[in-house]
Design a protein around this motif. Sequence first.
Motif, PDB file in Angstrom:
ATOM      1  N   LEU A  19      32.761  18.945 -11.792  1.00 47.47           N
ATOM      2  CA  LEU A  19      32.782  20.295 -11.615  1.00 47.47           C
ATOM      3  C   LEU A  19      33.180  20.857 -10.104  1.00 47.47           C
ATOM      4  O   LEU A  19      33.707  22.041 -10.092  1.00 47.47           O
ATOM      5  N   ASN A  20      33.251  20.104  -9.296  1.00 44.10           N
ATOM      6  CA  ASN A  20      33.393  20.521  -7.754  1.00 44.10           C
ATOM      7  C   ASN A  20      35.023  20.375  -7.594  1.00 44.10           C
ATOM      8  O   ASN A  20      35.490  20.305  -6.676  1.00 44.10           O
ATOM      9  N   GLY A  21      35.795  19.919  -8.536  1.00 46.81           N
ATOM     10  CA  GLY A  21      36.979  19.360  -8.468  1.00 46.81           C
ATOM     11  C   GLY A  21      37.318  18.129  -7.922  1.00 46.81           C
ATOM     12  O   GLY A  21      38.710  17.766  -7.781  1.00 46.81           O
ATOM     13  N   GLY A  22      36.538  17.163  -7.697  1.00 45.10           N
ATOM     14  CA  GLY A  22      36.765  15.820  -7.226  1.00 45.10           C
ATOM     15  C   GLY A  22      37.275  15.035  -8.395  1.00 45.10           C
ATOM     16  O   GLY A  22      36.934  15.394  -9.593  1.00 45.10           O
ATOM     17  N   GLU A  23      37.733  13.716  -7.732  1.00 46.08           N
ATOM     18  CA  GLU A  23      38.259  12.847  -8.892  1.00 46.08           C
ATOM     19  C   GLU A  23      37.415  11.679  -8.821  1.00 46.08           C
ATOM     20  O   GLU A  23      37.287  11.038  -7.805  1.00 46.08           O
ATOM     21  N   GLY A  24      37.007  10.996 -10.017  1.00 51.18           N
ATOM     22  CA  GLY A  24      36.109   9.836  -9.917  1.00 51.18           C
ATOM     23  C   GLY A  24      36.987   8.667 -10.819  1.00 51.18           C
ATOM     24  O   GLY A  24      38.151   8.821 -10.829  1.00 51.18           O
ATOM     25  N   PRO A  25      36.316   7.784 -11.128  1.00 53.05           N
ATOM     26  CA  PRO A  25      37.043   6.338 -11.872  1.00 53.05           C
ATOM     27  C   PRO A  25      37.758   6.772 -12.951  1.00 53.05           C
ATOM     28  O   PRO A  25      38.829   6.380 -13.544  1.00 53.05           O
ATOM     29  N   ALA A  26      37.358   7.902 -13.870  1.00 55.33           N
ATOM     30  CA  ALA A  26      37.702   8.420 -15.085  1.00 55.33           C
ATOM     31  C   ALA A  26      39.341   9.069 -14.994  1.00 55.33           C
ATOM     32  O   ALA A  26      40.243   8.689 -15.585  1.00 55.33           O
ATOM     33  N   ALA A  27      39.228   9.709 -13.671  1.00 48.99           N
ATOM     34  CA  ALA A  27      40.506  10.352 -13.435  1.00 48.99           C
ATOM     35  C   ALA A  27      41.509   9.459 -12.974  1.00 48.99           C
ATOM     36  O   ALA A  27      42.871   9.485 -13.066  1.00 48.99           O
ATOM     37  N   ALA A  28      41.128   8.501 -12.218  1.00 44.61           N
ATOM     38  CA  ALA A  28      41.852   7.253 -11.714  1.00 44.61           C
ATOM     39  C   ALA A  28      42.628   6.467 -13.057  1.00 44.61           C
ATOM     40  O   ALA A  28      43.846   6.155 -13.082  1.00 44.61           O
ATOM     41  N   LYS A  29      42.034   6.350 -14.157  1.00 42.02           N
ATOM     42  CA  LYS A  29      42.275   5.851 -15.317  1.00 42.02           C
ATOM     43  C   LYS A  29      43.552   6.616 -15.964  1.00 42.02           C
ATOM     44  O   LYS A  29      44.208   5.988 -16.513  1.00 42.02           O
ATOM     45  N   VAL A  30      43.295   7.887 -15.942  1.00 42.15           N
ATOM     46  CA  VAL A  30      44.085   9.001 -16.770  1.00 42.15           C
ATOM     47  C   VAL A  30      45.269   8.949 -15.711  1.00 42.15           C
ATOM     48  O   VAL A  30      46.372   8.951 -16.277  1.00 42.15           O
ATOM     49  N   ARG A  31      45.163   8.904 -14.304  1.00 40.31           N
ATOM     50  CA  ARG A  31      46.392   9.169 -13.777  1.00 40.31           C
ATOM     51  C   ARG A  31      47.401   7.770 -13.986  1.00 40.31           C
ATOM     52  O   ARG A  31      48.577   7.835 -14.286  1.00 40.31           O
ATOM     53  N   ALA A  32      46.818   6.622 -13.913  1.00 35.71           N
ATOM     54  CA  ALA A  32      47.428   5.401 -14.411  1.00 35.71           C
ATOM     55  C   ALA A  32      48.037   5.418 -15.817  1.00 35.71           C
ATOM     56  O   ALA A  32      49.122   5.124 -16.011  1.00 35.71           O
ATOM     57  N   PHE A  33      47.327   6.198 -16.699  1.00 34.88           N
ATOM     58  CA  PHE A  33      47.674   6.323 -18.153  1.00 34.88           C
ATOM     59  C   PHE A  33      48.997   7.020 -17.939  1.00 34.88           C
ATOM     60  O   PHE A  33      49.960   6.781 -18.694  1.00 34.88           O
ATOM     61  N   ALA A  34      48.890   8.192 -17.299  1.00 32.16           N
ATOM     62  CA  ALA A  34      50.211   9.158 -17.235  1.00 32.16           C
ATOM     63  C   ALA A  34      51.198   8.766 -16.631  1.00 32.16           C
ATOM     64  O   ALA A  34      52.340   8.910 -17.091  1.00 32.16           O
ATOM     65  N   GLU A  35      51.191   7.746 -15.470  1.00 30.60           N
ATOM     66  CA  GLU A  35      52.452   7.335 -14.987  1.00 30.60           C
ATOM     67  C   GLU A  35      52.785   6.215 -15.924  1.00 30.60           C
ATOM     68  O   GLU A  35      54.048   6.004 -16.219  1.00 30.60           O
ATOM     69  N   ARG A  36      52.263   5.392 -16.560  1.00 30.48           N
ATOM     70  CA  ARG A  36      52.740   4.414 -17.595  1.00 30.48           C
ATOM     71  C   ARG A  36      53.645   5.084 -18.568  1.00 30.48           C
ATOM     72  O   ARG A  36      54.688   4.912 -19.130  1.00 30.48           O
ATOM     73  N   LEU A  37      52.689   6.440 -19.157  1.00 28.02           N
ATOM     74  CA  LEU A  37      53.409   7.087 -20.299  1.00 28.02           C
ATOM     75  C   LEU A  37      54.789   7.768 -19.707  1.00 28.02           C
ATOM     76  O   LEU A  37      55.697   7.704 -20.377  1.00 28.02           O
ATOM     77  N   ALA A  38      54.816   8.304 -18.648  1.00 30.58           N
ATOM     78  CA  ALA A  38      55.842   8.988 -18.027  1.00 30.58           C
ATOM     79  C   ALA A  38      57.093   8.066 -17.879  1.00 30.58           C
ATOM     80  O   ALA A  38      58.372   8.391 -18.007  1.00 30.58           O
TER      81      ALA A  38
END
Length: 154
Positions: free
Chosen positions: A66-85
Amino acid sequence: MRRGRRLAVDVGDVRIGVASSDPDGLLASPLETVPGRDLPAAHRRLAALVEEYAPLEVLVGLPRSLNGGEGPAAAKVRAFAERLARGIVPVPVRLVDERMSTVTAAREMRDSGVSSKKGRSRVDQAAAVVILRSALETERTSGQPPGQCVEVVV
């Protein structure tokens, strides 16, 4: 507002919800739920959807606190998005804020009379619709593509 269909993706550990817009970016509709446990298979299915729908871009929901920070779930999604790209070049992949998308989707489904038991299989698609609606509204109001483009590093 750029003309062209968009696909939105809500990435979860178990399921991946997918939604699509119309070419004018006015409507966001649920498309499919892709099993998320087998990531190579999930990426292949998403690549096939990109080929079939020929979107302008793919929007991937980035979970933030809610404060805009990123945790472990965001890191997983970033890796997923990079592989998808890397797998769907030349279609751009953009990361967009998805705060509260699943909560909003579940509430909307409950308000429309879908039971939580029946809705479990569709909540991921509904969350992708929420992500897509938000991204389309952001672009309509700002005149700029939403989120941040995922850079493909070779």
